[in-house]
Design a protein around this motif. Structure first.
Motif, PDB file in Angstrom:
ATOM      1  N   TRP A  62       0.813  -1.200   0.064  1.00  0.00           N
ATOM      2  CA  TRP A  62       0.154   0.053  -0.091  1.00  0.00           C
ATOM      3  C   TRP A  62       1.028   1.292   0.090  1.00  0.00           C
ATOM      4  CZ3 TRP A  62      -2.734   2.005   4.924  1.00  0.00           C
ATOM      5  CH2 TRP A  62      -3.708   3.037   4.665  1.00  0.00           C
ATOM      6  N   ALA A  63       2.014   1.359   0.822  1.00  0.00           N
ATOM      7  CA  ALA A  63       2.970   2.294   0.936  1.00  0.00           C
ATOM      8  C   ALA A  63       3.530   2.555  -0.289  1.00  0.00           C
ATOM      9  CB  ALA A  63       3.938   2.298   2.055  1.00  0.00           C
ATOM     10  N   ARG A  64       3.785   1.451  -0.857  1.00  0.00           N
ATOM     11  CA  ARG A  64       4.586   1.751  -2.527  1.00  0.00           C
ATOM     12  C   ARG A  64       3.652   2.044  -3.716  1.00  0.00           C
ATOM     13  NH1 ARG A  64       9.085  -2.904  -2.139  1.00  0.00           N
ATOM     14  NH2 ARG A  64       9.795  -2.581  -0.163  1.00  0.00           N
ATOM     15  N   GLY A  65       2.101   2.012  -3.318  1.00  0.00           N
ATOM     16  CA  GLY A  65       1.521   2.457  -4.168  1.00  0.00           C
ATOM     17  C   GLY A  65       1.023   1.292  -5.295  1.00  0.00           C
ATOM     18  N   LEU A  66       1.229  -0.085  -4.940  1.00  0.00           N
ATOM     19  CA  LEU A  66       0.948  -1.122  -5.629  1.00  0.00           C
ATOM     20  C   LEU A  66      -0.659  -1.383  -5.727  1.00  0.00           C
ATOM     21  CD1 LEU A  66       3.512  -3.586  -4.537  1.00  0.00           C
ATOM     22  CD2 LEU A  66       3.488  -2.195  -6.495  1.00  0.00           C
ATOM     23  N   SER A  67      -1.141  -1.703  -6.827  1.00  0.00           N
ATOM     24  CA  SER A  67      -2.549  -2.067  -6.953  1.00  0.00           C
ATOM     25  C   SER A  67      -2.698  -3.558  -6.395  1.00  0.00           C
ATOM     26  CB  SER A  67      -2.826  -2.056  -8.373  1.00  0.00           C
ATOM     27  OG  SER A  67      -4.247  -2.522  -8.374  1.00  0.00           O
ATOM     28  N   LEU A  68      -3.315  -3.455  -5.385  1.00  0.00           N
ATOM     29  CA  LEU A  68      -3.716  -5.000  -4.658  1.00  0.00           C
ATOM     30  C   LEU A  68      -4.926  -5.325  -5.131  1.00  0.00           C
ATOM     31  CD1 LEU A  68      -1.728  -4.261  -1.423  1.00  0.00           C
ATOM     32  CD2 LEU A  68      -0.815  -5.209  -3.298  1.00  0.00           C
ATOM     33  N   SER A  69      -5.275  -6.577  -5.088  1.00  0.00           N
ATOM     34  CA  SER A  69      -6.531  -7.009  -5.313  1.00  0.00           C
ATOM     35  C   SER A  69      -6.373  -8.615  -4.519  1.00  0.00           C
ATOM     36  CB  SER A  69      -6.677  -7.408  -6.676  1.00  0.00           C
ATOM     37  OG  SER A  69      -6.145  -8.404  -7.468  1.00  0.00           O
ATOM     38  N   CYS A  70      -7.742  -8.994  -4.325  1.00  0.00           N
ATOM     39  CA  CYS A  70      -7.941 -10.326  -3.398  1.00  0.00           C
ATOM     40  C   CYS A  70      -8.725 -11.241  -4.480  1.00  0.00           C
ATOM     41  CB  CYS A  70      -8.700 -10.125  -2.385  1.00  0.00           C
ATOM     42  SG  CYS A  70      -8.904 -11.910  -1.526  1.00  0.00           S
ATOM     43  N   ASN A  71      -7.939 -12.559  -4.711  1.00  0.00           N
ATOM     44  CA  ASN A  71      -8.674 -13.641  -5.661  1.00  0.00           C
ATOM     45  C   ASN A  71      -8.982 -14.772  -4.874  1.00  0.00           C
ATOM     46  OD1 ASN A  71      -9.562 -14.858  -7.716  1.00  0.00           O
ATOM     47  ND2 ASN A  71      -7.521 -15.156  -8.781  1.00  0.00           N
TER      48      ASN A  71
END
Length: 74
Positions: free
Chosen positions: A15-24
């Motif tokens: 989150w701090a690095r600005g990555l787009s995270l998603s849950c599969n």
């Protein structure tokens, strides 16, 4: 508990690095829209695990009858 804490730490770093995270999870892809909510939810689960661990290790008196089911008589 250790794995959950590690996951939360890695989640916060992403989150701090600005990555787009998603849950599969369970084959359904869900994009994370509220990072503070996701982090708070996982921290709540982490602290509940710690409470359960603490409760299982203490030698306090229980107020109900504990029945051990080990199936040794079968």
């Amino acid at each position: 508990s250790a794995l959950t804490f590690t996951f939360v730490a890695l989640f916060v770093q992403g989150w701090a690095r600005g990555l787009s995270l998603s849950c599969n999870c369970i084959g359904v892809e869900r994009a994370v829209t509220s990072y503070p909510f996701e982090v708070a939810w996982r921290l709540v689960l982490f602290f509940l695990m710690l409470i359960l661990l603490w409760d299982s290790c203490r030698k306090g008196k229980t107020y109900f009858n504990v029945t051990r089911l080990d199936f040794s008589e079968m």
